[in-house]
Scaffold this motif. Sequence first.
Motif, short mmCIF file in Angstrom:
data_model
loop_
_atom_site.label_atom_id
_atom_site.label_comp_id
_atom_site.label_asym_id
_atom_site.label_seq_id
_atom_site.Cartn_x
_atom_site.Cartn_y
_atom_site.Cartn_z
N ALA A 201 -59.17 -71.99 -41.98
CA ALA A 201 -58.72 -70.86 -41.17
C ALA A 201 -58.79 -69.56 -41.96
O ALA A 201 -59.03 -68.49 -41.39
N PHE A 202 -58.64 -69.64 -43.28
CA PHE A 202 -58.74 -68.43 -44.11
C PHE A 202 -60.16 -67.89 -44.10
O PHE A 202 -60.37 -66.67 -44.11
N LEU A 203 -61.15 -68.78 -44.08
CA LEU A 203 -62.55 -68.34 -44.03
C LEU A 203 -62.84 -67.67 -42.69
O LEU A 203 -63.50 -66.63 -42.62
N LEU A 204 -62.36 -68.29 -41.62
CA LEU A 204 -62.56 -67.70 -40.30
C LEU A 204 -61.89 -66.33 -40.20
O LEU A 204 -62.47 -65.38 -39.66
N ALA A 205 -60.66 -66.25 -40.72
CA ALA A 205 -59.94 -64.98 -40.67
C ALA A 205 -60.64 -63.93 -41.50
O ALA A 205 -60.75 -62.76 -41.10
N GLY A 206 -61.12 -64.32 -42.69
CA GLY A 206 -61.83 -63.39 -43.56
C GLY A 206 -63.11 -62.86 -42.94
O GLY A 206 -63.53 -61.73 -43.21
N ALA A 207 -63.72 -63.68 -42.08
CA ALA A 207 -64.94 -63.26 -41.39
C ALA A 207 -64.65 -62.47 -40.12
O ALA A 207 -65.59 -62.04 -39.43
N GLY A 208 -63.37 -62.30 -39.81
CA GLY A 208 -63.00 -61.54 -38.62
C GLY A 208 -63.04 -62.33 -37.33
O GLY A 208 -62.85 -61.77 -36.25
N LEU A 209 -63.28 -63.64 -37.43
CA LEU A 209 -63.42 -64.45 -36.21
C LEU A 209 -62.09 -64.80 -35.55
O LEU A 209 -62.08 -65.31 -34.43
N LEU A 210 -60.99 -64.54 -36.27
CA LEU A 210 -59.68 -64.84 -35.69
C LEU A 210 -58.91 -63.58 -35.28
O LEU A 210 -57.76 -63.69 -34.85
N ASP A 211 -59.53 -62.44 -35.40
CA ASP A 211 -58.85 -61.20 -35.03
C ASP A 211 -58.39 -61.25 -33.57
O ASP A 211 -59.19 -61.51 -32.66
N GLY A 212 -57.08 -61.04 -33.37
CA GLY A 212 -56.53 -61.04 -32.02
C GLY A 212 -56.40 -62.41 -31.41
O GLY A 212 -56.07 -62.54 -30.23
N LYS A 213 -56.64 -63.47 -32.19
CA LYS A 213 -56.59 -64.83 -31.66
C LYS A 213 -55.40 -65.60 -32.21
O LYS A 213 -54.86 -65.28 -33.27
N ALA B 205 -50.64 -65.49 -42.46
CA ALA B 205 -50.07 -64.40 -41.66
C ALA B 205 -49.95 -63.12 -42.47
O ALA B 205 -50.16 -62.01 -41.94
N ARG B 206 -49.63 -63.24 -43.75
CA ARG B 206 -49.47 -62.07 -44.60
C ARG B 206 -50.82 -61.40 -44.89
O ARG B 206 -50.93 -60.17 -44.86
N LEU B 207 -51.84 -62.19 -45.17
CA LEU B 207 -53.15 -61.64 -45.51
C LEU B 207 -53.89 -61.10 -44.30
O LEU B 207 -54.70 -60.17 -44.42
N PHE B 208 -53.62 -61.70 -43.13
CA PHE B 208 -54.38 -61.33 -41.93
C PHE B 208 -53.41 -61.06 -40.78
O PHE B 208 -53.26 -61.88 -39.86
N PRO B 209 -52.73 -59.92 -40.81
CA PRO B 209 -51.72 -59.62 -39.78
C PRO B 209 -52.32 -59.50 -38.38
O PRO B 209 -51.57 -59.55 -37.41
N GLN B 210 -53.62 -59.35 -38.28
CA GLN B 210 -54.25 -59.25 -36.97
C GLN B 210 -54.41 -60.62 -36.30
O GLN B 210 -54.80 -60.71 -35.13
N VAL B 211 -54.09 -61.69 -37.02
CA VAL B 211 -54.18 -63.04 -36.49
C VAL B 211 -52.80 -63.49 -36.02
O VAL B 211 -51.80 -63.29 -36.72
N GLN B 212 -52.72 -64.10 -34.86
CA GLN B 212 -51.45 -64.62 -34.34
C GLN B 212 -51.27 -66.04 -34.87
O GLN B 212 -51.69 -67.01 -34.26
N VAL B 213 -50.64 -66.15 -36.03
CA VAL B 213 -50.49 -67.45 -36.70
C VAL B 213 -49.34 -68.23 -36.07
O VAL B 213 -48.22 -67.73 -35.96
N GLU B 214 -49.61 -69.48 -35.69
CA GLU B 214 -48.60 -70.36 -35.11
C GLU B 214 -48.47 -71.58 -36.00
O GLU B 214 -49.19 -72.57 -35.83
N PRO B 215 -47.56 -71.55 -36.97
CA PRO B 215 -47.50 -72.58 -38.00
C PRO B 215 -47.06 -73.94 -37.52
O PRO B 215 -47.25 -74.93 -38.24
#
Length: 212
Positions: A5-17, A30-40
């Motif tokens: 998920a970190f790779l996807l987020a880093g590539a911008g594929l999880l923005d707003g998702k 969640a801390r590194l990618f605040p634009q991702v809606q993380v559901e732990p």
Amino acid sequence: VCSGAFLLAGAGLLDGKRATTHWRRAPRLARLFPQVQVEPDCIHIRDGQVWTSAGISAGIDLALALIAQDHGEPLARAVAQDMVVYYRRPGGQSQFSALAELGGEGGRFDDLLAWMRAHLAEKLGVEALAEQAAMSPRNFSRAFTRAVGLSPARAVERLRLETARERVESGTEPVETIALATGFGDPERMRRAFLRAFGQPPQAMRRLARQT
């Protein structure tokens, strides 16, 4: 499977998702990618064409979900049977196996968690837990959440769910008795907690356990 998920987020594929990962890594995601809606809490999540999951066993659940989507439930069920795995934990089910590791960093709260498990029928608010840990409520709440990865209230519910599930699946006790003994108080409250965590009510989980 989970840290991808970190790779996807880093590539911008999880923005707003919506996305998930292993519960230990979720706060960092969640801390590194605040634009991702993380559901732990979720085992796996699909948002659009992107799937994420919580770990190796959760990856199996995700794979079965993919098979079911592409080829139908009968084939997915047959694959699960061949693999001798449970069919099929809903994606929204809580990452329940995390309970085995709730001690957190250095096992700082292992003794407290053991005490909590032994006193589930009691009121386990922050004040009571802090007193047991010989800490102020404010400091306790912060330290516990940092070490365990869950707030005290969420940890209490997880422990209650763990114990209740074991008793539901392995015995014949009335659900009302189990609800009282594990601190839920009444069957309806426990039923709602089971639906949130497992996607099924206690009675359905008992029937499934007897079939396997």
